[in-house]
Design a protein around this motif. Structure first.
Motif, PDB file in Angstrom:
ATOM      1  N   PRO A 169      41.926 -64.537  29.445  1.00 24.62           N
ATOM      2  CA  PRO A 169      42.781 -65.329  28.541  1.00 24.62           C
ATOM      3  C   PRO A 169      41.959 -66.207  27.605  1.00 24.62           C
ATOM      4  O   PRO A 169      42.338 -66.408  26.443  1.00 24.62           O
ATOM      5  CB  PRO A 169      43.625 -66.182  29.499  1.00 24.62           C
ATOM      6  N   GLU A 170      40.822 -66.703  28.090  1.00 20.00           N
ATOM      7  CA  GLU A 170      39.962 -67.547  27.251  1.00 20.00           C
ATOM      8  C   GLU A 170      39.377 -66.740  26.088  1.00 20.00           C
ATOM      9  O   GLU A 170      39.245 -67.249  24.969  1.00 20.00           O
ATOM     10  CB  GLU A 170      38.827 -68.151  28.085  1.00 20.00           C
ATOM     11  N   ASP A 171      39.014 -65.471  26.350  1.00 19.73           N
ATOM     12  CA  ASP A 171      38.523 -64.606  25.271  1.00 19.73           C
ATOM     13  C   ASP A 171      39.607 -64.432  24.198  1.00 19.73           C
ATOM     14  O   ASP A 171      39.333 -64.488  23.002  1.00 19.73           O
ATOM     15  CB  ASP A 171      38.154 -63.218  25.816  1.00 19.73           C
ATOM     16  N   GLU A 172      40.828 -64.194  24.658  1.00 21.01           N
ATOM     17  CA  GLU A 172      41.929 -63.977  23.717  1.00 21.01           C
ATOM     18  C   GLU A 172      42.225 -65.247  22.925  1.00 21.01           C
ATOM     19  O   GLU A 172      42.498 -65.185  21.718  1.00 21.01           O
ATOM     20  CB  GLU A 172      43.172 -63.506  24.471  1.00 21.01           C
ATOM     21  N   GLU A 173      42.136 -66.387  23.587  1.00 17.30           N
ATOM     22  CA  GLU A 173      42.343 -67.661  22.889  1.00 17.30           C
ATOM     23  C   GLU A 173      41.280 -67.864  21.812  1.00 17.30           C
ATOM     24  O   GLU A 173      41.580 -68.337  20.709  1.00 17.30           O
ATOM     25  CB  GLU A 173      42.311 -68.827  23.882  1.00 17.30           C
ATOM     26  N   GLN A 174      40.040 -67.489  22.126  1.00 18.48           N
ATOM     27  CA  GLN A 174      38.970 -67.624  21.134  1.00 18.48           C
ATOM     28  C   GLN A 174      39.241 -66.726  19.924  1.00 18.48           C
ATOM     29  O   GLN A 174      39.053 -67.151  18.781  1.00 18.48           O
ATOM     30  CB  GLN A 174      37.615 -67.246  21.758  1.00 18.48           C
ATOM     31  N   ASP A 175      39.704 -65.498  20.168  1.00 16.16           N
ATOM     32  CA  ASP A 175      40.013 -64.587  19.061  1.00 16.16           C
ATOM     33  C   ASP A 175      41.067 -65.180  18.130  1.00 16.16           C
ATOM     34  O   ASP A 175      40.895 -65.195  16.908  1.00 16.16           O
ATOM     35  CB  ASP A 175      40.515 -63.241  19.602  1.00 16.16           C
ATOM     36  N   ILE A 176      42.150 -65.654  18.714  1.00 15.02           N
ATOM     37  CA  ILE A 176      43.234 -66.201  17.887  1.00 15.02           C
ATOM     38  C   ILE A 176      42.795 -67.486  17.193  1.00 15.02           C
ATOM     39  O   ILE A 176      43.155 -67.747  16.036  1.00 15.02           O
ATOM     40  CB  ILE A 176      44.513 -66.420  18.725  1.00 15.02           C
ATOM     41  N   ARG A 177      41.970 -68.274  17.855  1.00 21.85           N
ATOM     42  CA  ARG A 177      41.460 -69.510  17.236  1.00 21.85           C
ATOM     43  C   ARG A 177      40.580 -69.185  16.025  1.00 21.85           C
ATOM     44  O   ARG A 177      40.681 -69.826  14.969  1.00 21.85           O
ATOM     45  CB  ARG A 177      40.676 -70.324  18.264  1.00 21.85           C
ATOM     46  N   LEU A 178      39.711 -68.173  16.156  1.00 22.47           N
ATOM     47  CA  LEU A 178      38.865 -67.776  15.024  1.00 22.47           C
ATOM     48  C   LEU A 178      39.709 -67.289  13.851  1.00 22.47           C
ATOM     49  O   LEU A 178      39.417 -67.581  12.686  1.00 22.47           O
ATOM     50  CB  LEU A 178      37.886 -66.674  15.462  1.00 22.47           C
ATOM     51  N   ILE A 179      40.778 -66.549  14.162  1.00 28.23           N
ATOM     52  CA  ILE A 179      41.677 -66.052  13.117  1.00 28.23           C
ATOM     53  C   ILE A 179      42.397 -67.218  12.440  1.00 28.23           C
ATOM     54  O   ILE A 179      42.451 -67.303  11.212  1.00 28.23           O
ATOM     55  CB  ILE A 179      42.690 -65.052  13.718  1.00 28.23           C
ATOM     56  N   ALA A 180      42.935 -68.121  13.241  1.00 27.82           N
ATOM     57  CA  ALA A 180      43.694 -69.254  12.692  1.00 27.82           C
ATOM     58  C   ALA A 180      42.790 -70.213  11.925  1.00 27.82           C
ATOM     59  O   ALA A 180      43.169 -70.721  10.858  1.00 27.82           O
ATOM     60  CB  ALA A 180      44.423 -69.986  13.816  1.00 27.82           C
ATOM     61  N   ASP A 181      41.582 -70.462  12.442  1.00 25.99           N
ATOM     62  CA  ASP A 181      40.653 -71.377  11.768  1.00 25.99           C
ATOM     63  C   ASP A 181      40.231 -70.849  10.402  1.00 25.99           C
ATOM     64  O   ASP A 181      39.885 -71.622   9.508  1.00 25.99           O
ATOM     65  CB  ASP A 181      39.411 -71.626  12.630  1.00 25.99           C
ATOM     66  N   MET A 182      40.255 -69.541  10.247  1.00 26.97           N
ATOM     67  CA  MET A 182      39.913 -68.943   8.948  1.00 26.97           C
ATOM     68  C   MET A 182      41.043 -69.142   7.946  1.00 26.97           C
ATOM     69  O   MET A 182      40.865 -68.940   6.741  1.00 26.97           O
ATOM     70  CB  MET A 182      39.606 -67.460   9.147  1.00 26.97           C
ATOM     71  N   GLY A 183      42.236 -69.499   8.443  1.00 24.63           N
ATOM     72  CA  GLY A 183      43.370 -69.723   7.556  1.00 24.63           C
ATOM     73  C   GLY A 183      44.300 -68.533   7.429  1.00 24.63           C
ATOM     74  O   GLY A 183      45.247 -68.563   6.640  1.00 24.63           O
ATOM     75  N   ALA A 184      44.058 -67.467   8.204  1.00 25.32           N
ATOM     76  CA  ALA A 184      44.949 -66.309   8.165  1.00 25.32           C
ATOM     77  C   ALA A 184      46.313 -66.686   8.733  1.00 25.32           C
ATOM     78  O   ALA A 184      46.414 -67.562   9.603  1.00 25.32           O
ATOM     79  CB  ALA A 184      44.352 -65.145   8.960  1.00 25.32           C
ATOM     80  N   ASP A 185      47.370 -66.008   8.247  1.00 24.59           N
ATOM     81  CA  ASP A 185      48.699 -66.253   8.810  1.00 24.59           C
ATOM     82  C   ASP A 185      49.362 -64.942   9.255  1.00 24.59           C
ATOM     83  O   ASP A 185      50.549 -64.918   9.553  1.00 24.59           O
ATOM     84  CB  ASP A 185      49.600 -67.021   7.838  1.00 24.59           C
ATOM     85  N   GLY A 186      48.570 -63.851   9.297  1.00 23.24           N
ATOM     86  CA  GLY A 186      49.112 -62.566   9.729  1.00 23.24           C
ATOM     87  C   GLY A 186      48.136 -61.821  10.619  1.00 23.24           C
ATOM     88  O   GLY A 186      46.915 -61.976  10.484  1.00 23.24           O
ATOM     89  N   LEU A 187      48.672 -61.011  11.538  1.00 19.34           N
ATOM     90  CA  LEU A 187      47.843 -60.217  12.446  1.00 19.34           C
ATOM     91  C   LEU A 187      48.470 -58.844  12.645  1.00 19.34           C
ATOM     92  O   LEU A 187      49.654 -58.730  12.979  1.00 19.34           O
ATOM     93  CB  LEU A 187      47.709 -60.916  13.808  1.00 19.34           C
ATOM     94  N   ARG A 188      47.666 -57.811  12.431  1.00 17.92           N
ATOM     95  CA  ARG A 188      48.086 -56.444  12.759  1.00 17.92           C
ATOM     96  C   ARG A 188      47.356 -56.010  14.027  1.00 17.92           C
ATOM     97  O   ARG A 188      46.123 -56.082  14.100  1.00 17.92           O
ATOM     98  CB  ARG A 188      47.750 -55.504  11.598  1.00 17.92           C
ATOM     99  N   THR A 189      48.107 -55.564  15.026  1.00 14.49           N
ATOM    100  CA  THR A 189      47.490 -55.153  16.289  1.00 14.49           C
ATOM    101  C   THR A 189      47.159 -53.658  16.211  1.00 14.49           C
ATOM    102  O   THR A 189      47.826 -52.831  16.798  1.00 14.49           O
ATOM    103  CB  THR A 189      48.406 -55.433  17.505  1.00 14.49           C
ATOM    104  N   GLY A 190      46.118 -53.337  15.440  1.00 15.20           N
ATOM    105  CA  GLY A 190      45.739 -51.920  15.308  1.00 15.20           C
ATOM    106  C   GLY A 190      44.956 -51.449  16.526  1.00 15.20           C
ATOM    107  O   GLY A 190      44.062 -52.146  16.964  1.00 15.20           O
ATOM    108  N   HIS A 191      45.205 -50.303  17.064  1.00 13.43           N
ATOM    109  CA  HIS A 191      46.287 -49.367  16.824  1.00 13.43           C
ATOM    110  C   HIS A 191      47.078 -49.200  18.105  1.00 13.43           C
ATOM    111  O   HIS A 191      47.380 -48.079  18.528  1.00 13.43           O
ATOM    112  CB  HIS A 191      45.739 -48.013  16.376  1.00 13.43           C
ATOM    113  N   TYR A 192      47.424 -50.319  18.706  1.00 10.24           N
ATOM    114  CA  TYR A 192      48.128 -50.332  19.997  1.00 10.24           C
ATOM    115  C   TYR A 192      48.702 -51.731  20.179  1.00 10.24           C
ATOM    116  O   TYR A 192      48.244 -52.690  19.557  1.00 10.24           O
ATOM    117  CB  TYR A 192      47.163 -50.003  21.151  1.00 10.24           C
ATOM    118  N   PRO A 193      49.705 -51.873  21.045  1.00  8.92           N
ATOM    119  CA  PRO A 193      50.235 -53.221  21.300  1.00  8.92           C
ATOM    120  C   PRO A 193      49.179 -54.116  21.945  1.00  8.92           C
ATOM    121  O   PRO A 193      48.279 -53.619  22.633  1.00  8.92           O
ATOM    122  CB  PRO A 193      51.406 -52.969  22.267  1.00  8.92           C
TER     123      PRO A 193
END
Length: 464
Positions: free
Chosen positions: A89-113
């Protein structure tokens, strides 16, 4: 013992509801459901609830709660160095934090849920999610494939349909034209038409989308509610500026429904550098960081200028495993990530997007890892959302520059002295001072033609 199911409809009234409004205000309610038996046993479930409306206006963009926007998105593969798919879960939190800190507001879960935890994090962070079923490259015309396709789509929808962050279901990615389609009478689009219908019936509240790399396949591309294009100008095909013509064609062919760019991107190694950057071979070893940043600047400028593009999703947020690839710094890796495979180093292009997308104060000197220089005068480029940036070299002021519309402050010719040089950029944002610095060593005449220099980190060993 016979199992019985019981549906109990409950009407809820919320006075003055607060909408889930993406990154601006990802407001969440919770729905708690409890079942109690006569002998006191209980079972309980808590689910997220976000109140929002979504649609696409073909001429004006993505519409969230009645207001138009252009989704600033990234695509994500979940694997990471040393762990594969076995993330914490900590790895996943880091991924989303890096995305959000960059200012992105969208995520595509390629190519699987993605995992439930990822969707929970997106709910709370305010990312608009395109969640995708695993239909990649080929669609088989067999009963087994069709059954498995439905099963995967149904599982994705039933497990995750309460997440307000999920605004669309992706039903395919880059479906190629199978050779047997013409010789054996296989109608590969028929399965996708049926899948689209199945997804719409299973969840009538969300739009369906597809990602295509074949603009001419009208029958395929008209199956989902909205089609998006995987387009790589500047990496494959023409130069980065040809994104403009690509968009014109996509928009012309789908004017009634609008379009998105589901993938665009360029490979880069943080240990390879070139001034001025020249377009590299996608399948070659040499993938300089400067080209990735330059090509993203031009690609994104073209996207930003067209409101008919309701969203774009960078391919990819992170470098990821790709067994068949022998290109760039490491074999078996797709290096188009804005962040390295181990998540430790955001590349220059990451900060291009941060300066353009995030309200957080940003001052970032590009080519910072271009550690050894052979040219006495070099360009300096800073990404910043300040109104003005000051540059100094070895403590001496070089001058100020105003970042342009793409948040680039550039000094075309900056003199270096032999030996180590300290480059410092400073800006005032909101009354506070922000500084960035790096060190470049000038080794004049070491190699390279006049006006051209390259540097490769000594730790990189060429494998072919």
């Amino acid at each position: 013992e016979e199992k019985k199911s019981l549906e109990v409809p409950v009407m809820l009234a919320i006075s003055n509801p607060v909408p889930w409004n993406a990154t601006k205000n990802p407001y969440l309610y919770q729905v708690k459901v409890s079942i109690r038996t006569e002998d006191g046993q209980t079972d309980e479930m808590v689910q997220p609830l976000g109140l929002r409306t979504v649609s696409v206006d073909p001429g004006r963009g993505f519409v969230l709660n009645g207001k138009t926007m252009q989704i600033k998105g990234v695509s994500r593969h979940q694997d990471r160095k040393g762990k594969g798919w076995a993330l914490s879960p900590e790895d996943e939190e880091q991924d989303i934090r890096l995305i959000a800190d960059m200012g992105a507001d969208g995520l595509r879960t390629g190519h699987y849920p993605a995992s439930t935890n990822i969707y929970n994090l997106c709910d709370r962070t305010g990312l608009i999610v395109w969640s995708e079923v695993s239909n990649v490259n080929l669609v088989r015309d067999t009963p087994e494939f069709r059954e498995n396709n439905r099963f995967q789509a149904r599982e994705m929808i039933y497990q995750h349909w309460n997440h307000p962050s999920i605004c669309m279901w992706g039903i395919f990615n880059e479906i190629g034209h199978q050779p047997e389609a013409s010789t054996k009478g296989v109608d590969m689009e028929a399965e996708l038409i049926e899948l689209n219908k199945f997804v719409k019936e299973t969840d009538p509240t969300r739009m369906t989308v597809g990602a295509t790399n074949q603009p001419g396949r009208k029958k395929l591309n008209n199956i989902p509610d909205h089609i998006a294009f995987n387009s790589y100008p500047g990496w494959y095909g023409g130069g980065p500026e040809t994104m403009k013509g690509n968009l014109n064609g996509f928009i012309r062919d789908h004017a009634s429904r609008g379009i998105a760019i589901s993938e665009y991107g360029h490979g880069a190694s943080i240990g390879m550098h070139e001034n001025p950057p020249k377009r590299p071979s996608p399948t070659g070893f040499w993938h300089p960081e400067e080209w990735q940043a330059h090509a993203h600047e031009i690609n994104y400028k073209c996207i930003k200028e067209r409101p008919e593009v309701w969203g774009s999703f960078v391919w990819n947020m992170f470098d990821f495993g790709s067994a068949a690839r022998f290109e760039g710094e490491n074999p078996g890796i797709n290096d188009k990530g804005l962040v390295t495979y181990d998540r430790k180093t955001p590349k220059d292009a990451y900060f291009f997007y941060k300066a353009n997308w995030s309200p957080k104060p940003t001052v970032y000197i590009t080519s910072r890892r271009f550690a050894e220089r052979t040219e006495k005068t070099v360009p300096v480029k800073v990404y910043s959302n300040a109104s003005s940036v000051k540059l100094s070299v070895n403590g001496k002021a070089v001058g100020s520059a105003r970042p342009d519309e793409l948040k680039r402050a550039v000094w075309p010719e900056v003199a270096l002295k032999p030996g180590v040089n300290t480059i410092t950029a400073t800006a005032t944002i909101g009354g506070k001072t922000y500084t960035d610095s790096c060190k470049w060593t000038l080794k004049p005449g070491k190699e390279g033609e006049k006006g051209s220099e390259r540097y490769q980190d000594p730790s990189i060993k060429k494998y072919k």
